[in-house]
Design an enzyme around this catalytic site. Structure first.
Site, mmCIF file in Angstrom:
data_model
loop_
_atom_site.group_PDB
_atom_site.id
_atom_site.type_symbol
_atom_site.label_atom_id
_atom_site.label_comp_id
_atom_site.label_asym_id
_atom_site.label_seq_id
_atom_site.Cartn_x
_atom_site.Cartn_y
_atom_site.Cartn_z
ATOM 1 N N ARG A 120 0.825 -1.213 0.000
ATOM 2 C CA ARG A 120 0.000 0.000 0.000
ATOM 3 C C ARG A 120 0.859 1.263 0.000
ATOM 4 N NH1 ARG A 120 -4.980 1.411 0.018
ATOM 5 N NH2 ARG A 120 -5.569 3.468 0.795
ATOM 6 N N ASP A 161 -3.226 -4.196 4.202
ATOM 7 C CA ASP A 161 -4.093 -4.937 5.108
ATOM 8 C C ASP A 161 -5.537 -4.963 4.619
ATOM 9 O OD1 ASP A 161 -2.174 -5.602 6.983
ATOM 10 O OD2 ASP A 161 -2.350 -3.687 8.022
ATOM 11 N N ASP A 166 -4.226 2.289 14.877
ATOM 12 C CA ASP A 166 -3.345 1.120 14.816
ATOM 13 C C ASP A 166 -3.158 0.438 16.166
ATOM 14 O OD1 ASP A 166 -2.958 1.230 12.123
ATOM 15 O OD2 ASP A 166 -1.055 2.277 12.200
ATOM 16 N N MET A 183 -12.549 4.143 11.955
ATOM 17 C CA MET A 183 -12.009 4.353 10.619
ATOM 18 C C MET A 183 -12.147 3.157 9.686
ATOM 19 S SD MET A 183 -8.648 6.697 11.242
ATOM 20 C CE MET A 183 -8.729 8.171 12.243
#
EC number: 2.5.1.7
Length: 437
Positions: free
Chosen positions: A97, A121, A321, A343
């Site tokens: 990414r 992910d 995270d 999110m």
């Protein structure tokens, strides 16, 4: 596919040094494309995602030299732009990414940039609109090949400074736009910009290369375009996500651990949020000391007595995270807590594995989970699991290290994407962990 075999239930002790920040490294490495001069970067984490990006840069023609452990020099003075339209680039760029952030510096410096739909992910939808809408505000033309799933932007007549209000405070989107805007003619103003420490570090690095960026650390950035950037030396911050992971590990295993050189000023709400779960965090210079929680830890409640709610938000809010880590820690806390992942709608789907281990978790919907803590009265039980993403993977590893019996975690390449020499560093503080290929 690699596997970890973990014998849980052991207390750990000692010191652990956090690696360089993964999320910063991916931005900083892309920024080497902004100049034809040599750039030295220190404290680069030796992890799968970062190494993939370094390989991509090499294939693009960047001269890469390893100077020592975690230190490299990069020089982008003879790039092979044809690589951007090759089949190999589709493989290299599509598997990472972070590769999306090469588009900004290439667009700014060469007037064009391409990228296949990037990987990463599987934690829910992760739109790229912010990136390309920002480039178009700077005057670039956008194209998307649906058949090849290939994105491209071109600005043959150069970029023009512009005012833009970002729809979302995307960290990678802001970074990408900034790296393009430093070359735009005139002044670019970015409102609702991300202001995470990673972005601050990128802006400081670009300024040291000759960029003119003001408002660093706020959500309003002003960028006066320049024609050319020079070389520099930059050192990456310690990884605050890894620091949070070690705090969680110490609490869950009732271990006494010192986390070295954490750069306290850049941790934001992380220490305070862990303290809401009752975890004792002591500052010793620039280190974090976590004492053994022999009597467990108790979740706080709000002033009105309502259930504690821990949720993520753009910086300076709590980073998304670390919510997976918070959820695992809560399984052994005294009290209950609501974990609200705002999110990403798929990030909490790993809780079924914790439930299999005996955790009391109610998945309310894709974004919210209520955790009823055991207060260590009932130990988690060992099981066999598969790591779905980086942060869920380290969370399951922490759960396994605290559980009774021997657990197995498959697909540990997900953990390797974000954590350097994870089993070696855990063994050094007493963990019983073995890698099986």
């Amino acid at each position: 596919m690699g596997t970890f075999k973990i014998e849980g239930g052991h207390r750990l002790s000692g010191e652990i040094q956090p690696q360089g920040a993964k999320n910063e490294a991916l931005q900083i490495l892309c920024a080497v494309l902004c100049t034809d001069e040599k750039v030295q970067i220190n404290n680069i984490p030796d992890i799968l995602d970062v190494n993939k990006l370094i390989t991509l840069l090499r294939n693009l023609g960047v001269k890469v030299e390893k100077l020592g452990k975690n230190s490299y020099s990069f020089q982008s003075d003879d790039l092979n732009m044809d690589y951007l339209e090759s089949e190999q680039f589709k493989v290299d760029g599509g598997g990472l990414r972070g590769s999306i952030m090469i588009v900004g510096p290439l667009l700014g410096r060469f007037g064009k940039g391409f990228i296949p739909r990037p990987g990463g992910d599987k934690i829910g939808r992760r739109r790229l609109d912010t990136h390309f809408e920002g480039f178009m505000k700077l005057g670039a033309d956008f194209r998307y090949n649906k058949e090849d799933r290939f994105y491209g932007v071109e600005a043959p007549n150069g970029l023009k400074g512009s005012y833009m209000l970002l729809e979302e405070a995307s960290v990678t989107g802001t970074a990408n736009i900034v790296m393009a805007a430093v070359f735009a003619e005139g002044t670019t103003t970015i409102y609702n910009a991300a202001c995470e420490p990673y972005l601050q570090q990128l802006c400081k690095m670009l300024n040291s290369m000759g960029a003119k960026i003001s408002g660093v650390g706020s959500n309003l950035l002003s960028i006066e375009g320049v024609e050319k950037l020079g070389g520099c030396e930059h050192t990456i911050l310690p990884d605050m996500i890894e620091i949070g992971s070690w705090i969680g590990l110490a609490a869950m295993t009732k271990s006494e651990i010192t986390i070295k050189n954490v750069n306290w000023e850049m941790l934001g709400l992380i220490p305070v949020t862990f303290e809401k779960l009752g975890i004792t965090i002591k500052r010793k210079g620039d280190d974090i000391f976590i004492p053994a929680h022999n009597n467990g830890y108790e979740v706080q409640s709000f002033i009105d007595g309502s259930i504690m709610n821990i949720s993520d938000a753009p910086w300076p809010g709590f980073t998304p995270d670390l919510l997976s880590i918070m959820l695992v820690i809560a399984t052994q806390a005294k009290g209950s807590v609501l974990i609200h992942q705002k999110m990403f709608e798929s990030r909490l789907f790993f809780v079924d594995k914790l439930i299999d281990m005996g955790a009391k978790i109610i998945l309310c919907d894709p974004h919210r989970a209520t955790v009823i803590g055991h207060n260590f009265e009932s130990q988690l039980k060992a099981t066999t699991m598969t790591s779905p993403d980086i942060r869920a993977g380290i969370s399951l590893l922490i759960a396994a290290l605290s559980a009774k019996g021997t657990s197995t975690i498959h697909n540990i390449e997900q953990i390797d994407r974000g954590y350097e020499n994870i089993e070696g560093r855990l063994k050094a503080i007493g963990a019983k962990i073995e890698r099986i290929e």
